[in-house]
Design an enzyme around this catalytic site. Structure first.
Site, short mmCIF file in Angstrom:
data_model
loop_
_atom_site.label_atom_id
_atom_site.label_comp_id
_atom_site.label_asym_id
_atom_site.label_seq_id
_atom_site.Cartn_x
_atom_site.Cartn_y
_atom_site.Cartn_z
N CYS A 2 -8.79 7.89 -3.95
CA CYS A 2 -8.34 9.13 -3.31
C CYS A 2 -7.00 8.87 -2.64
O CYS A 2 -6.70 7.76 -2.23
CB CYS A 2 -9.29 9.67 -2.23
SG CYS A 2 -10.96 9.96 -2.81
N ARG A 27 -4.22 7.91 -7.79
CA ARG A 27 -5.37 7.37 -7.06
C ARG A 27 -6.66 8.15 -7.34
O ARG A 27 -7.75 7.72 -6.95
CB ARG A 27 -5.11 7.40 -5.55
CG ARG A 27 -3.91 6.62 -5.13
CD ARG A 27 -3.74 6.69 -3.64
NE ARG A 27 -4.81 5.97 -2.97
CZ ARG A 27 -4.78 4.68 -2.68
NH1 ARG A 27 -3.72 3.98 -2.99
NH2 ARG A 27 -5.78 4.11 -2.08
N TRP A 75 -10.91 11.13 -5.93
CA TRP A 75 -11.65 10.40 -6.97
C TRP A 75 -13.09 10.40 -6.48
O TRP A 75 -13.42 9.77 -5.48
CB TRP A 75 -11.11 8.99 -7.12
CG TRP A 75 -11.70 8.23 -8.27
CD1 TRP A 75 -11.34 8.32 -9.58
CD2 TRP A 75 -12.75 7.26 -8.21
NE1 TRP A 75 -12.11 7.47 -10.34
CE2 TRP A 75 -12.98 6.81 -9.53
CE3 TRP A 75 -13.54 6.73 -7.18
CZ2 TRP A 75 -13.94 5.85 -9.85
CZ3 TRP A 75 -14.50 5.78 -7.50
CH2 TRP A 75 -14.70 5.35 -8.82
N ASN A 99 -10.54 8.89 2.45
CA ASN A 99 -10.55 8.01 1.27
C ASN A 99 -11.53 6.89 1.59
O ASN A 99 -11.35 6.19 2.59
CB ASN A 99 -9.12 7.46 1.08
CG ASN A 99 -9.09 6.29 0.11
OD1 ASN A 99 -9.97 6.15 -0.73
ND2 ASN A 99 -8.06 5.47 0.21
N GLY A 100 -12.57 6.73 0.77
CA GLY A 100 -13.53 5.65 1.00
C GLY A 100 -14.96 6.14 0.93
O GLY A 100 -15.23 7.18 0.33
N GLU A 485 -6.62 -8.14 -22.84
CA GLU A 485 -5.75 -7.14 -22.22
C GLU A 485 -5.41 -6.02 -23.22
O GLU A 485 -5.41 -4.84 -22.86
CB GLU A 485 -4.47 -7.84 -21.72
CG GLU A 485 -3.42 -6.96 -21.10
CD GLU A 485 -3.87 -6.19 -19.85
OE1 GLU A 485 -4.98 -6.42 -19.38
OE2 GLU A 485 -3.09 -5.34 -19.39
N LYS A 489 -6.38 -2.12 -22.53
CA LYS A 489 -5.37 -1.04 -22.53
C LYS A 489 -5.79 0.06 -23.49
O LYS A 489 -5.70 1.24 -23.17
CB LYS A 489 -3.98 -1.55 -22.97
CG LYS A 489 -3.24 -2.43 -22.03
CD LYS A 489 -2.64 -1.73 -20.85
CE LYS A 489 -3.59 -1.82 -19.68
NZ LYS A 489 -3.39 -2.91 -18.76
N GLU A 492 -8.78 2.12 -22.14
CA GLU A 492 -8.44 2.93 -20.97
C GLU A 492 -7.74 4.23 -21.32
O GLU A 492 -8.02 5.26 -20.75
CB GLU A 492 -7.45 2.15 -20.08
CG GLU A 492 -8.03 1.16 -19.18
CD GLU A 492 -6.93 0.56 -18.31
OE1 GLU A 492 -6.99 0.75 -17.10
OE2 GLU A 492 -6.01 -0.09 -18.85
N HIS A 508 -19.26 -16.34 -34.63
CA HIS A 508 -20.56 -16.45 -33.94
C HIS A 508 -21.17 -15.08 -33.63
O HIS A 508 -22.04 -14.98 -32.77
CB HIS A 508 -20.40 -17.26 -32.65
CG HIS A 508 -19.96 -18.66 -32.91
ND1 HIS A 508 -20.78 -19.61 -33.45
CD2 HIS A 508 -18.74 -19.26 -32.76
CE1 HIS A 508 -20.12 -20.75 -33.60
NE2 HIS A 508 -18.87 -20.54 -33.19
N LYS A 607 -6.10 4.42 -9.96
CA LYS A 607 -5.19 3.27 -9.94
C LYS A 607 -5.68 2.17 -9.01
O LYS A 607 -5.58 1.00 -9.32
CB LYS A 607 -3.82 3.77 -9.49
CG LYS A 607 -2.75 2.71 -9.49
CD LYS A 607 -2.26 2.44 -10.88
CE LYS A 607 -1.31 1.28 -10.94
NZ LYS A 607 -1.31 0.67 -12.27
C1 F6R Z 1 -5.99 -1.89 -16.10
C2 F6R Z 1 -5.97 -1.72 -14.67
C3 F6R Z 1 -7.11 -2.21 -13.87
C4 F6R Z 1 -6.59 -3.02 -12.66
C5 F6R Z 1 -7.74 -3.42 -11.74
C6 F6R Z 1 -7.26 -4.27 -10.59
O1 F6R Z 1 -4.88 -1.34 -16.72
O2 F6R Z 1 -5.02 -1.22 -14.14
O3 F6R Z 1 -7.99 -2.98 -14.63
O4 F6R Z 1 -5.92 -4.14 -13.14
O5 F6R Z 1 -8.37 -2.27 -11.25
O6 F6R Z 1 -6.35 -3.59 -9.80
P1 F6R Z 1 -5.44 -4.35 -8.77
O7 F6R Z 1 -4.51 -5.22 -9.56
O8 F6R Z 1 -4.72 -3.29 -8.02
O9 F6R Z 1 -6.34 -5.19 -7.91
#
Ligand code: F6R
Length: 612
Positions: A2, A27, A75, A99-100, A485, A489, A492, A508, A607
């Site tokens: 949020c 967020r 969120w 937020n929380g 990774e 990506k 997501e 395996h 985010k």
């Molecule tokens: C993937 C992504 C998430 C963050 C994860 C950690 O693209 O953005 O997997 O990497 O939520 O976030 P931080 O780095 O802010 O601790």
């Protein structure tokens, strides 16, 4: 998660608050809302389900404005993402954004209901508004004291902003384990979850600590420790990010802009820390000595998602360059394990936001057991660096796209610097080795710049594979984390299921999945594992699996085995993950854009994951 923004000052603030929310939408974007105290001293609110644009439409139909105001982009945690559950939540003259998570909201709600308070939403937040209203009206406390008394009853993680129609020209904020920054303006003051929301108005920030609250008027701020009501010593930090750094700058999406910013971001992360002449890495911000490293019994790297992947790459670097073999742990797992940690333990947390709840908790677990704790982080003054003895900041600038790109590659550069620093301290690297490593690293920004300017078949790949139900990514050695990774990506932002796998493990199990409907991306440059991975590639091809090979430039054999080929510049092995990140990002980006998904704000994600 949020995002929250608050303003008190001489201007009508609805536009300013909405603009701040736009910069915080990464967020969370389940709903948005605005509250103001207008010129007649009335508390007015507007809320809308879904993205901020819905709130903007609502405000066009039914405008509100005032000189004290606050907004929220949500969120959802407690309660569906509906208008009723959208913030601000109200009780009497009080409005609250939050937020929380309030862990004891059920008990508080029962208590307040018994006192006659009626609740309108399914959220945990609404209890805060009622609790403050209770202290304000039933006990006659001043607004800041009513907030303080209410906060003393809350358990959980929260940052809140409160306004009160009976106290115009005042906003109050408080925080425990969720970010809250106070912006100091000229005749106006601000509160926000993140500096990006208020950078257009001030660069002078005060990072509110856990357990603090702040009362803002247009002309002043009063910061207090909630538990004692004393004024703590606080410092102003001047943030160097410019507001333009948080704009799209002509790119279709923030993610694409951020992919293209990587050469600059990596160069900024290396700048001032490397001396090629002296063949040294200088990291005064990491206060560890040779003796500290020599006596280490345990070394953990913790992070989530992409940051965890950066840690996995880090393991290869620490092993090769410093002779240290860290346990690289997903923070949400480590925090609940009984992992051995003591004063001879080092915990390195990696986090873009510096606010990820699981990473923070894993770090605190280390601290509780006496471990030394350091971090790699992008956001200055965030919770994680504030708890650490030392932090190596990645100078990526604000990352707005929810899928992490430039934060990842700058984390790779930072972890490389740290491994070199440790190798240097431990006497593991002679001058020649150090020079080779530093030259390779310093060359990365130029190499990625060239890589990004080359034509490549991303669109063709997206056209051919965008309907795939699933994809496999294979890599080996320090490219195995890049396979993870690449798959993350893709999941997501394109919503295509994908799995990253160590190429040698394919036989395996996952090989059973291979057929003409399962595309596989094989990271197969000319590195130490080249031949072995090429055999894995042939195994996929032999089972009619469509293949995209990521090969070294000039590797003409690759094309014979592949449906598509993308090339990587020939670079030394330790910097291969940095250049391999680019195609992993662009495959996902192009696929998602081709499908028309919401690239910068993919569904269900946020985010900064500040809840468990
Ligand atoms: C993937 C992504 C998430 C963050 C994860 C950690 O693209 O953005 O997997 O990497 O939520 O976030 P931080 O780095 O802010 O601790």
């Amino acid at each position: 998660m949020c995002g929250i923004v608050g303003y008190v000052g001489p201007e009508l603030c609805a536009d300013l608050v909405v603009d701040g929310l736009r910069r915080l939408e990464y967020r969370g974007y389940d709903s948005a809302g605005l509250a103001v105290v207008d010129a007649e001293g009335q508390l007015l609110t507007r809320r809308a389900e879904g993205k901020l644009t819905n709130l903007v439409k609502r405000l066009v139909e039914a405008p509100i404005d005032g000189r004290t105001g606050m907004g929220h982009t949500r969120w959802a945690t407690h309660g569906a993402p509906t208008e009723d559950n959208a913030h601000p939540h109200r009780s009497g003259s009080i409005a609250v954004v939050h937020n929380g998570i309030i862990e004891n909201h059920v008990e508080l709600k029962a208590e307040l209901s018994a006192l006659g308070h009626a609740f309108q939403s399914e959220t945990d937040t609404e209890v805060i508004a009622h609790l403050i209203d209770h202290h304000r009206t039933a006990r006659g406390l001043a607004l800041s004291e009513a907030v303080r008394q209410a906060v003393l009853r809350l358990h959980g993680a929260y940052s809140i902003v409160v306004i009160d129609a009976t106290t115009p020209n005042v906003i109050v904020g408080a925080r425990v384990a969720s970010p809250l920054v106070l912006g100091l303006g000229q005749g106006a003051n601000y509160l926000a979850s993140d500096v990006a929301a208020i950078l257009a108005h001030t660069r002078d920030m005060v990072f509110i600590e856990d357990g603090w609250m702040a009362t803002l008027t247009p002309d002043g701020v009063d910061v207090r420790v909630v538990a004692t009501n004393e004024s703590p010593r606080w410092e102003k930090t001047t943030v160097t990010w410019s507001p333009a750094m948080a704009e799209k700058g002509g790119y279709k999406h923030f993610m694409l802009k951020e992919i293209h910013e990587q050469p600059r971001a990596i160069a900024d992360t290396l700048r001032g820390r490397v001396s090629l002449e002296r063949r040294t890495v200088d990291l005064p911000e990491i206060p560890l000595t040779r003796e500290d490293l020599e006596q280490l019994r345990h070394f953990y790297i913790v992070g989530c998602g992409t940051a965890w992947h950066a840690g996995l790459v880090g393991r290869y670097l620490f092993e090769d360059l410093a002779g240290l073999s860290p346990h690289v742990e997903v923070a949400s797992e480590l925090r609940y394990r009984n992992a051995p940690m003591d004063e001879r333990t080092l915990v390195l947390a990696i986090s873009q936001s510096g606010e990820t709840a699981d990473t923070l908790a894993a770090l605190r677990e280390g601290k509780r057991k006496g471990a030394r704790i350091i971090s790699i982080c992008n956001v200055i003054g965030a919770s994680i660096p504030r708890e650490c003895e030392g932090t190596l900041y990645t100078h990526a600038g604000p990352e707005i796209g929810v899928a992490s790109t430039k934060a990842f590659t700058t984390q790779l550069a930072a972890v490389h610097l740290l491994a070199l620093k440790f190798g240097q301290l431990l006497g593991r690297l002679d001058d020649a080795a150090m020079e080779a490593e530093l030259t390779a690293l310093m060359h990365v920004p130029t190499v990625i710049e060239e890589e990004l300017s080359k034509p490549a078949d991303y669109l063709e790949i997206a056209r051919a594979w965008h309907e795939a139900a699933s994809m496999l990514y294979l890599g080996r050695g320090n490219l195995y984390p890049l396979a993870l990774e690449g798959a993350l990506k893709l999941k997501e932002i394109s919503y295509i299921h994908a799995e990253g796998y160590p190429a040698g493990e394919m036989k395996h199990g996952p090989i059973a999945l291979i057929d003409e409907r399962l595309p596989t991306v094989v990271l197969n440059p000319r590195d130490a594992h080249f031949q072995k991975v090429r055999s894995n590639l042939a195994e996929v091809k032999a089972r009619s699996g469509p293949v995209l090979v990521v090969a070294t430039e000039g590797d003409t054999d690759a094309a014979d085995l592949a449906d598509f080929t993308l090339t990587l510049p020939a670079v030394p092995e330790h910097v291969l993950p940095l250049v391999a990140a680019v195609p992993m990002q662009l495959i996902a980006y192009t696929m998602a854009d081709f499908k028309g998904t919401d690239v910068d704000q993919p569904r269900n994600l946020a985010k900064s994951v500040t809840v468990e």
